[in-house]
Design an enzyme around this catalytic site. Structure first.
Site, PDB file in Angstrom:
ATOM      1  N   HIS A  69     -10.141  -5.440   8.234  1.00  0.00           N
ATOM      2  CA  HIS A  69     -10.826  -5.272   6.955  1.00  0.00           C
ATOM      3  C   HIS A  69     -12.051  -4.373   7.076  1.00  0.00           C
ATOM      4  CE1 HIS A  69      -8.262  -8.614   5.954  1.00  0.00           C
ATOM      5  NE2 HIS A  69      -8.719  -8.675   4.719  1.00  0.00           N
TER       6      HIS A  69
ATOM      7  N   PHE B 114      -8.576  -2.993   1.292  1.00  0.00           N
ATOM      8  CA  PHE B 114      -9.468  -2.764   2.433  1.00  0.00           C
ATOM      9  C   PHE B 114      -8.931  -1.552   3.181  1.00  0.00           C
ATOM     10  CE2 PHE B 114      -9.966  -7.240   1.486  1.00  0.00           C
ATOM     11  CZ  PHE B 114     -11.347  -7.399   1.507  1.00  0.00           C
TER      12      PHE B 114
ATOM     13  N   GLU C 134       0.821  -1.212   0.000  1.00  0.00           N
ATOM     14  CA  GLU C 134       0.000   0.000   0.000  1.00  0.00           C
ATOM     15  C   GLU C 134       0.855   1.263   0.000  1.00  0.00           C
ATOM     16  OE1 GLU C 134      -0.582  -2.635   1.930  1.00  0.00           O
ATOM     17  OE2 GLU C 134      -2.472  -3.325   1.048  1.00  0.00           O
TER      18      GLU C 134
END
Length: 325
Positions: free
Chosen positions: A129, A83, A60
């Site tokens: 999540h 997520f 990420e």
């Protein structure tokens, strides 16, 4: 108009903007051939090619850094975080870099980045999540934070987000992805960022919410009507910046308010909404502003999730408490 689920409306919005602007890029983990974990980008790589819709490494921080860099070279990114609980890995890029770019450069540069990500409870996902982290984003100057509650708004808001020259965090509640269909125009249209919407007119109390809790609030309002209580439901749609005008107009009309969020009481943006109401409309209130939230604990494992999350009974009970104050 077509009948679309929210996930279909989101896909349609991205397809629309990929067609409209060759500088729009869509990327993230598994968004290419696989179409993303929820198939939000299904078919887009085949239609627009691997240079416009592509997979990134499972990092990420790299996705965020790529988006920030591309914005400096004129590209308009739609980056997906698989997520939103994973946003901490990209937090410096989003909150430390993109959010400050326009100010830092004296208006020379913008960061036209849309950070799409699923979140939210009720679907029994693993840890990290489902977390509602919109409060962290809303408290970061320079970011706009959008959370749609239905397919029609989702398409119009996402098109507006992609066209915006500022970074927009666009959060999609997983429970809403395929839970119902809505009439959605097949042609392009926009829903303005920063503008709330009255989803149900009422006279006795204002229920102010966003995301999946709007649907919960609407169900509560239907039950309350049977008890003679007319509840107005305000969908914030954008939680930063807030549409203060619509909130205050509604509260001055009903003289009572309950703010509903899925996030923990210490999180989200409910406290900010309550503060704004108290600052601007306290003399119109006939009772304190109520809040319905999740408890101030870590998001629980799946077995306890249904008990932990707010539901329509919680909303209806709080409304009655405020009405009877």
């Amino acid at each position: 108009m077509a009948q679309m689920t929210m996930i279909q409306a989101i896909t349609d919005a991205m397809r629309n903007e990929l067609k409209n602007d060759e500088k729009v890029l869509v990327y993230g983990e598994d968004v290419g051939l696989n179409g993303g974990v929820f198939r939000a980008t299904d078919g887009l790589q085949k239609e627009f090619g691997e240079e416009r819709v592509f997979d990134t490494p499972l990092a990420e921080s790299g996705i965020g850094g790529l988006a920030h860099g591309l914005s400096l070279t004129g590209y308009r990114s739609v980056m997906e975080l698989q997520f939103f609980g994973f946003v901490f890995e990209a937090f410096d890029s989003v909150a430390g870099q993109m959010a400050r770019l326009n100010y830092r450069s004296g208006g020379v540069y913008n960061a036209p980045v849309t950070i799409r990500s699923p979140f939210g409870g009720g679907v029994k996902t693993p840890e990290m999540h489902a977390d509602s982290l919109e409060g962290l984003m809303a408290q970061t100057p320079g970011l706009k934070v959008v959370i749609p509650s239905n397919p029609y708004d989702a398409k119009g808001l996402l098109i507006s987000a992609i066209r915006d020259n500022d970074p927009v965090v666009f959060l999609e509640h997983m429970k809403l992805y395929r839970s119902f269909r809505d009439e959605v125009p097949e042609e392009e249209y926009t829903v303005p960022l920063g503008k709330a919407d009255i989803k149900r007119e009422g006279t006795d109390i204002s229920i102010i919410s966003y995301g999946a809790m709007v649907q919960t609030s609407l169900k509560a309002a239907e039950k309350l009507e049977k008890d003679g209580i007319s509840a107005e439901v305000v969908d914030l749609r954008t939680v930063s910046p807030l549409d203060i005008e619509t909130i205050i107009e509604s509260v001055k009309k009903t003289n009572r308010a309950v703010v509903v969020q899925e996030a923990q009481k210490q999180a989200g943006i409910a406290a900010t909404v309550v503060a704004e109401i108290n600052d601007r409309a306290i003399l119109s209130l006939e009772a304190p502003v109520g809040r319905v939230t999740a408890p101030d604990t870590i998001f629980p494992f799946a077995a306890a999730e249904d008990t932990w999350l707010p539901n329509e009974k919680d909303v209806a009970a709080k409304v009655k408490e405020i009405i009877e104050f």
